[in-house]
Design a protein around this motif. Structure first.
Motif, PDB file in Angstrom:
ATOM      1  N   ASP A   6       0.830  -1.209   0.000  1.00 28.72           N
ATOM      2  CA  ASP A   6       0.000   0.000   0.000  1.00 28.72           C
ATOM      3  C   ASP A   6       0.867   1.263   0.000  1.00 28.72           C
ATOM      4  O   ASP A   6       0.484   2.286   0.553  1.00 28.72           O
ATOM      5  CB  ASP A   6      -0.944   0.007   1.208  1.00 28.72           C
ATOM      6  N   ARG A   7       1.995   1.173  -0.645  1.00 27.95           N
ATOM      7  CA  ARG A   7       2.950   2.284  -0.660  1.00 27.95           C
ATOM      8  C   ARG A   7       2.362   3.505  -1.367  1.00 27.95           C
ATOM      9  O   ARG A   7       1.780   3.389  -2.453  1.00 27.95           O
ATOM     10  CB  ARG A   7       4.238   1.849  -1.366  1.00 27.95           C
ATOM     11  N   PRO A   8       2.501   4.695  -0.764  1.00 28.27           N
ATOM     12  CA  PRO A   8       2.000   5.913  -1.423  1.00 28.27           C
ATOM     13  C   PRO A   8       2.736   6.171  -2.738  1.00 28.27           C
ATOM     14  O   PRO A   8       3.854   5.700  -2.951  1.00 28.27           O
ATOM     15  CB  PRO A   8       2.298   7.018  -0.405  1.00 28.27           C
ATOM     16  N   ALA A   9       2.098   6.939  -3.595  1.00 25.51           N
ATOM     17  CA  ALA A   9       2.726   7.306  -4.868  1.00 25.51           C
ATOM     18  C   ALA A   9       3.851   8.307  -4.634  1.00 25.51           C
ATOM     19  O   ALA A   9       3.846   9.047  -3.648  1.00 25.51           O
ATOM     20  CB  ALA A   9       1.680   7.907  -5.799  1.00 25.51           C
ATOM     21  N   GLN A  10       4.819   8.318  -5.540  1.00 30.01           N
ATOM     22  CA  GLN A  10       5.888   9.302  -5.469  1.00 30.01           C
ATOM     23  C   GLN A  10       5.299  10.708  -5.679  1.00 30.01           C
ATOM     24  O   GLN A  10       4.366  10.893  -6.453  1.00 30.01           O
ATOM     25  CB  GLN A  10       6.949   9.027  -6.535  1.00 30.01           C
ATOM     26  N   PRO A  11       5.832  11.706  -4.990  1.00 35.93           N
ATOM     27  CA  PRO A  11       5.262  13.051  -5.084  1.00 35.93           C
ATOM     28  C   PRO A  11       5.483  13.678  -6.451  1.00 35.93           C
ATOM     29  O   PRO A  11       6.461  13.381  -7.141  1.00 35.93           O
ATOM     30  CB  PRO A  11       6.031  13.822  -4.002  1.00 35.93           C
ATOM     31  N   GLN A  12       4.555  14.531  -6.840  1.00 33.77           N
ATOM     32  CA  GLN A  12       4.650  15.251  -8.113  1.00 33.77           C
ATOM     33  C   GLN A  12       4.307  16.723  -7.897  1.00 33.77           C
ATOM     34  O   GLN A  12       3.532  17.318  -8.640  1.00 33.77           O
ATOM     35  CB  GLN A  12       3.718  14.626  -9.153  1.00 33.77           C
ATOM     36  N   ALA A  13       4.909  17.314  -6.877  1.00 33.20           N
ATOM     37  CA  ALA A  13       4.629  18.714  -6.567  1.00 33.20           C
ATOM     38  C   ALA A  13       5.157  19.619  -7.679  1.00 33.20           C
ATOM     39  O   ALA A  13       6.222  19.366  -8.252  1.00 33.20           O
ATOM     40  CB  ALA A  13       5.270  19.100  -5.234  1.00 33.20           C
ATOM     41  N   PRO A  14       4.441  20.688  -7.998  1.00 30.83           N
ATOM     42  CA  PRO A  14       4.890  21.592  -9.063  1.00 30.83           C
ATOM     43  C   PRO A  14       6.208  22.271  -8.718  1.00 30.83           C
ATOM     44  O   PRO A  14       6.459  22.631  -7.565  1.00 30.83           O
ATOM     45  CB  PRO A  14       3.752  22.610  -9.175  1.00 30.83           C
ATOM     46  N   VAL A  15       7.036  22.435  -9.727  1.00 28.95           N
ATOM     47  CA  VAL A  15       8.316  23.129  -9.575  1.00 28.95           C
ATOM     48  C   VAL A  15       8.149  24.544 -10.108  1.00 28.95           C
ATOM     49  O   VAL A  15       7.675  24.748 -11.230  1.00 28.95           O
ATOM     50  CB  VAL A  15       9.433  22.386 -10.326  1.00 28.95           C
ATOM     51  N   VAL A  16       8.537  25.513  -9.296  1.00 30.95           N
ATOM     52  CA  VAL A  16       8.300  26.919  -9.642  1.00 30.95           C
ATOM     53  C   VAL A  16       9.599  27.715  -9.536  1.00 30.95           C
ATOM     54  O   VAL A  16      10.538  27.315  -8.844  1.00 30.95           O
ATOM     55  CB  VAL A  16       7.238  27.535  -8.704  1.00 30.95           C
ATOM     56  N   PRO A  17       9.672  28.866 -10.212  1.00 27.74           N
ATOM     57  CA  PRO A  17      10.858  29.720 -10.094  1.00 27.74           C
ATOM     58  C   PRO A  17      11.012  30.278  -8.681  1.00 27.74           C
ATOM     59  O   PRO A  17      10.027  30.536  -7.985  1.00 27.74           O
ATOM     60  CB  PRO A  17      10.575  30.852 -11.093  1.00 27.74           C
ATOM     61  N   HIS A  18      12.247  30.459  -8.260  1.00 23.81           N
ATOM     62  CA  HIS A  18      12.568  31.184  -7.028  1.00 23.81           C
ATOM     63  C   HIS A  18      13.224  32.476  -7.475  1.00 23.81           C
ATOM     64  O   HIS A  18      14.346  32.483  -7.980  1.00 23.81           O
ATOM     65  CB  HIS A  18      13.513  30.357  -6.149  1.00 23.81           C
ATOM     66  N   GLU A  19      12.512  33.570  -7.315  1.00 19.80           N
ATOM     67  CA  GLU A  19      12.887  34.833  -7.942  1.00 19.80           C
ATOM     68  C   GLU A  19      14.263  35.336  -7.485  1.00 19.80           C
ATOM     69  O   GLU A  19      14.700  35.098  -6.351  1.00 19.80           O
ATOM     70  CB  GLU A  19      11.830  35.894  -7.640  1.00 19.80           C
ATOM     71  N   ASP A  20      14.920  36.069  -8.391  1.00 19.95           N
ATOM     72  CA  ASP A  20      16.264  36.593  -8.124  1.00 19.95           C
ATOM     73  C   ASP A  20      16.282  37.557  -6.938  1.00 19.95           C
ATOM     74  O   ASP A  20      17.318  37.721  -6.286  1.00 19.95           O
ATOM     75  CB  ASP A  20      16.812  37.302  -9.360  1.00 19.95           C
ATOM     76  N   CYS A  21      15.133  38.194  -6.660  1.00 19.98           N
ATOM     77  CA  CYS A  21      15.091  39.122  -5.526  1.00 19.98           C
ATOM     78  C   CYS A  21      15.266  38.391  -4.204  1.00 19.98           C
ATOM     79  O   CYS A  21      15.596  39.013  -3.184  1.00 19.98           O
ATOM     80  CB  CYS A  21      13.787  39.918  -5.524  1.00 19.98           C
ATOM     81  N   TYR A  22      15.077  37.073  -4.202  1.00 19.04           N
ATOM     82  CA  TYR A  22      15.314  36.262  -3.010  1.00 19.04           C
ATOM     83  C   TYR A  22      16.666  35.543  -3.076  1.00 19.04           C
ATOM     84  O   TYR A  22      17.330  35.368  -2.052  1.00 19.04           O
ATOM     85  CB  TYR A  22      14.215  35.220  -2.829  1.00 19.04           C
ATOM     86  N   SER A  23      17.057  35.112  -4.279  1.00 18.85           N
ATOM     87  CA  SER A  23      18.290  34.335  -4.417  1.00 18.85           C
ATOM     88  C   SER A  23      19.533  35.216  -4.454  1.00 18.85           C
ATOM     89  O   SER A  23      20.619  34.786  -4.063  1.00 18.85           O
ATOM     90  CB  SER A  23      18.243  33.483  -5.683  1.00 18.85           C
ATOM     91  N   GLY A  24      19.400  36.442  -4.970  1.00 16.31           N
ATOM     92  CA  GLY A  24      20.547  37.342  -5.031  1.00 16.31           C
ATOM     93  C   GLY A  24      21.516  37.060  -6.157  1.00 16.31           C
ATOM     94  O   GLY A  24      22.525  37.773  -6.301  1.00 16.31           O
ATOM     95  N   GLU A  25      21.239  36.073  -6.986  1.00 16.45           N
ATOM     96  CA  GLU A  25      22.110  35.735  -8.119  1.00 16.45           C
ATOM     97  C   GLU A  25      21.285  34.960  -9.125  1.00 16.45           C
ATOM     98  O   GLU A  25      20.520  34.064  -8.755  1.00 16.45           O
ATOM     99  CB  GLU A  25      23.305  34.906  -7.656  1.00 16.45           C
ATOM    100  N   THR A  26      21.428  35.270 -10.386  1.00 16.09           N
ATOM    101  CA  THR A  26      20.661  34.566 -11.398  1.00 16.09           C
ATOM    102  C   THR A  26      21.151  33.126 -11.531  1.00 16.09           C
ATOM    103  O   THR A  26      22.306  32.808 -11.248  1.00 16.09           O
ATOM    104  CB  THR A  26      20.768  35.242 -12.770  1.00 16.09           C
ATOM    105  N   ALA A  27      20.264  32.269 -11.995  1.00 20.62           N
ATOM    106  CA  ALA A  27      20.644  30.873 -12.195  1.00 20.62           C
ATOM    107  C   ALA A  27      21.717  30.755 -13.269  1.00 20.62           C
ATOM    108  O   ALA A  27      22.628  29.920 -13.162  1.00 20.62           O
ATOM    109  CB  ALA A  27      19.408  30.053 -12.575  1.00 20.62           C
ATOM    110  N   ALA A  28      21.627  31.596 -14.306  1.00 27.06           N
ATOM    111  CA  ALA A  28      22.638  31.546 -15.368  1.00 27.06           C
ATOM    112  C   ALA A  28      24.019  31.865 -14.813  1.00 27.06           C
ATOM    113  O   ALA A  28      25.019  31.206 -15.149  1.00 27.06           O
ATOM    114  CB  ALA A  28      22.263  32.509 -16.489  1.00 27.06           C
ATOM    115  N   ALA A  29      24.093  32.884 -13.945  1.00 29.78           N
ATOM    116  CA  ALA A  29      25.377  33.243 -13.347  1.00 29.78           C
ATOM    117  C   ALA A  29      25.891  32.119 -12.446  1.00 29.78           C
ATOM    118  O   ALA A  29      27.096  31.824 -12.419  1.00 29.78           O
ATOM    119  CB  ALA A  29      25.242  34.535 -12.555  1.00 29.78           C
TER     120      ALA A  29
END
Length: 602
Positions: free
Chosen positions: A157-180
């Motif tokens: 009766d194992r639960p299904a693997q999660p499929q939570a949506p993946v969303v951007p984490h804005e640069d104003c919080y990260s302080g550096e772009t993903a490209a950089a």
């Protein structure tokens, strides 16, 4: 939603589930099987589908293991869970042993000669597996990888693997772009002598690509893998069900989205290529696949680990703001505990729900950062106690209430513990609280030279307790992420040797404690960030220090002022003044008046 392993049923798990696992072992010709707590991503906190140890044994702690043999079995937990594991696990089915002292390796040294003990290579890092293989060899036993996990086959009766949506984490919080970030980390991969890096740690993937998810309980992580090239381009292996509108555009042209099923063929095609893989966080399965493909593996630390741990200026400011906001919620909660709850004496679950309510009222809470620990009286003596039906207690006058909780906010992750008196405290409670406080202050004000590691300063927090013959059986400080995991490495403050120096921007907890089994527990925890090394007037060397992030008052009724030095009293007064200055403007009425009284000079 996390699967509930309540104590009313968890003690039956062994009798129900051990026979199923042993039956599957027989079909594979196994005499034993290893069950770690960690999952395929070496996570500490797990989605319900990966709670294998809890399903088998009933033990729901965040660290542990089990070994199943034909005629016996054992479960292992560390000092944080000594009481909990005995409450949740059926001792008739499992021998209950210490995870740290001897642990699984010592148990395997007593395995039957000639025994074939299986393990799932997806669940063990090579570093951990090497120690287990050495131990089994001493007994004349053999560890062998399995393609099909017998526990998974038994878990009908194992639960299904999660499929939570993946969303951007804005640069104003990260302080550096993903490209950089990708260019910067790609250069580090090249400097390590590799063409590519295989990334399997969810926190590294979330940080590198500036994305967040919800696959892991209380932690905004997506379960995924990535191949990062030295030129900064990347292949991200992510379940299409998690991909949200606009995510591909957010990731940019330098990132190719692929399905998880494409990962194994991708690894098989890397023959002759030089890959960096971290043997501490990536499972043995990856190393087996890459070796079979003929790839040249460079074993080195995940190149995202240190950059993720050393927060930039934007992330540090975000942590400050998250803690001020969280501090206002804590002030409202502590006021409630100090007023209404002193009369109504709610139970621990009601206490935990009240704290969550006050955090939700900020309007900014995304999730808790872990399940709230609310221990009344004797339950507070369990460092990682969680309110469950069988052991639920009400607050009681003459005792203590220990509450440890935190929030996940877009700009930061919080984790704070406060211990409060219920009714007038005893002299003994005040004495022990003040000894813990003295150690807490020592860790807050310490200055240390560049290159200092966490284990080199751990004793400072313990010294006031040691001088009186006391100690605590957990670390003094763990790393904390930026809207990521509440436990983050490689930094740590503990007795155990840790070779990672404390660097500017690292956030750590400061949480000494004292636990009197059967009576009550005390812990004081704040988060603090390592400051840049600066000169001390009259000194010769540059010194780091800590800036306090958590803004929550201490219970002044528990402070035995006579036991504090003048400098320690000055620290408490200065800290409380800062709490009032930062949090006070967010409060009004009776809560504001209460905070002013709590933060008055000693």
């Amino acid at each position: 939603m996390r699967q509930s392993f309540d104590e009313t049923t968890s003690r039956d798990f062994g009798a129900k589930h051990l026979p199923r696992v042993r039956a599957q072992m027989v079909t594979q010709g196994l005499d034993g099987f290893l069950v770690p707590h960690e999952d395929e991503h070496q996570n500490e906190y797990l989605p319900a589908a990966n709670e294998r140890l809890a399903w088998l044994t009933g033990f729901s702690g965040s660290a542990g293991a089990a070994v199943v043999l034909k005629d016996r079995a054992a479960v292992f937990a560390d000092g944080r869970y000594t009481v909990q594991v005995r409450a949740q696990v059926d001792a008739d089915q499992f021998e209950i042993l210490d995870l740290v002292e001897g642990g699984v390796p010592a148990y395997l040294e007593g395995a039957p000669k000639g025994a074939v003990i299986g393990y799932d290579p997806r669940l063990h890092s090579p570093d951990a597996l090497a120690r287990l293989q050495t131990a089994a060899a001493k007994a004349g036993a053999t560890l062998t990888p399995v393609e099909a996990n017998p526990l998974d086959a038994a878990w009908i009766d194992r639960p299904a693997q999660p499929q939570a949506p993946v969303v951007p984490h804005e640069d104003c919080y990260s302080g550096e772009t993903a490209a950089a970030k990708r260019v910067r980390i790609g250069a580090a991969v090249a400097a390590a002598g590799a063409e590519l890096a295989l990334l399997t740690a969810p926190a590294s993937i979330a940080w590198l690509f500036n994305i967040r998810g919800g696959d892991v309980i209380r932690t905004p992580l997506p379960l995924a893998q990535a191949l990062l090239a030295a030129d900064g381009t990347a292949r991200l292996f992510l379940d299409p069900a998690k991909v949200t509108t606009g995510l591909a555009d957010w990731l940019g042209a330098g990132v190719t989205l692929e399905t998880p099923e494409a990962l194994s063929p991708a690894l098989a095609a890397l023959g002759g290529r030089r890959l960096l893989v971290d043997p501490g966080v990536s499972s043995a399965w990856y190393f087996d696949r890459l070796t079979a493909a003929g790839a040249d593996v460079v074993r080195a630390m995940d190149p995202c680990t240190l950059p993720r741990a050393t927060k930039n200026a934007v992330e540090i400011e975000g942590a400050r703001q998250a803690h001020i906001r969280d501090g206002a919620a804590l002030a409202r909660f502590l006021h409630w505990v100090d007023s209404e709850a002193q009369t109504s004496l709610p139970d621990e679950r009601q206490v935990a729900e009240a704290l969550e309510h006050f955090r939700e009222a900020t309007g900014a809470l995304k999730d808790l950062s872990f399940d709230t620990i609310a221990g009344a009286g004797p339950n507070g003596a369990q460092p990682h106690y969680k309110p469950v039906t069988r052991t639920l207690r009400r607050m009681e006058r003459g005792s203590l209430l220990l509450v440890d909780g935190g929030g996940q906010y877009l700009d930061g992750t919080t984790d704070v513990t406060r211990t409060v008196a219920v009714g007038p405290p005893s002299e003994d409670q005040r004495r022990m609280f003040t000894l813990v406080l003295k150690g807490h202050i020592a860790m807050a004000v310490v200055r240390f030279p560049m290159g200092t590691t966490g284990h080199q300063i751990d004793a400072l927090a313990r010294l006031p307790l040691w001088t009186q013959g006391f100690d605590y059986d957990h670390g003094t400080g763990h790393g904390v992420g930026s809207y990521l995991g509440v436990h983050e490495g490689p930094q740590r403050i503990a007795k155990a040797v840790n070779t990672q120096p404390l660097l500017p921007g690292m956030i750590l907890s400061n949480e000494p404690g004292y636990y009197r089994e059967g009576h009550w527990g005390i812990r004081i925890e704040t988060l603090q960030v390592v400051t840049p090394a600066e000169p001390i007037p009259g000194g010769e060397r540059l010194m780091h220090g800590f800036e306090q992030l958590t803004m929550a008052p201490l219970d002044r009724r528990l402070i035995e002022v006579a036991l504090l030095t003048a400098d320690e009293r000055a620290y408490v007064d200065a800290y409380h003044a800062e709490v009032l200055a930062r949090v006070g403007p967010l409060l009004d009425g009776t809560v504001r008046a209460w905070l002013e009284a709590q933060c008055a000079p000693l």
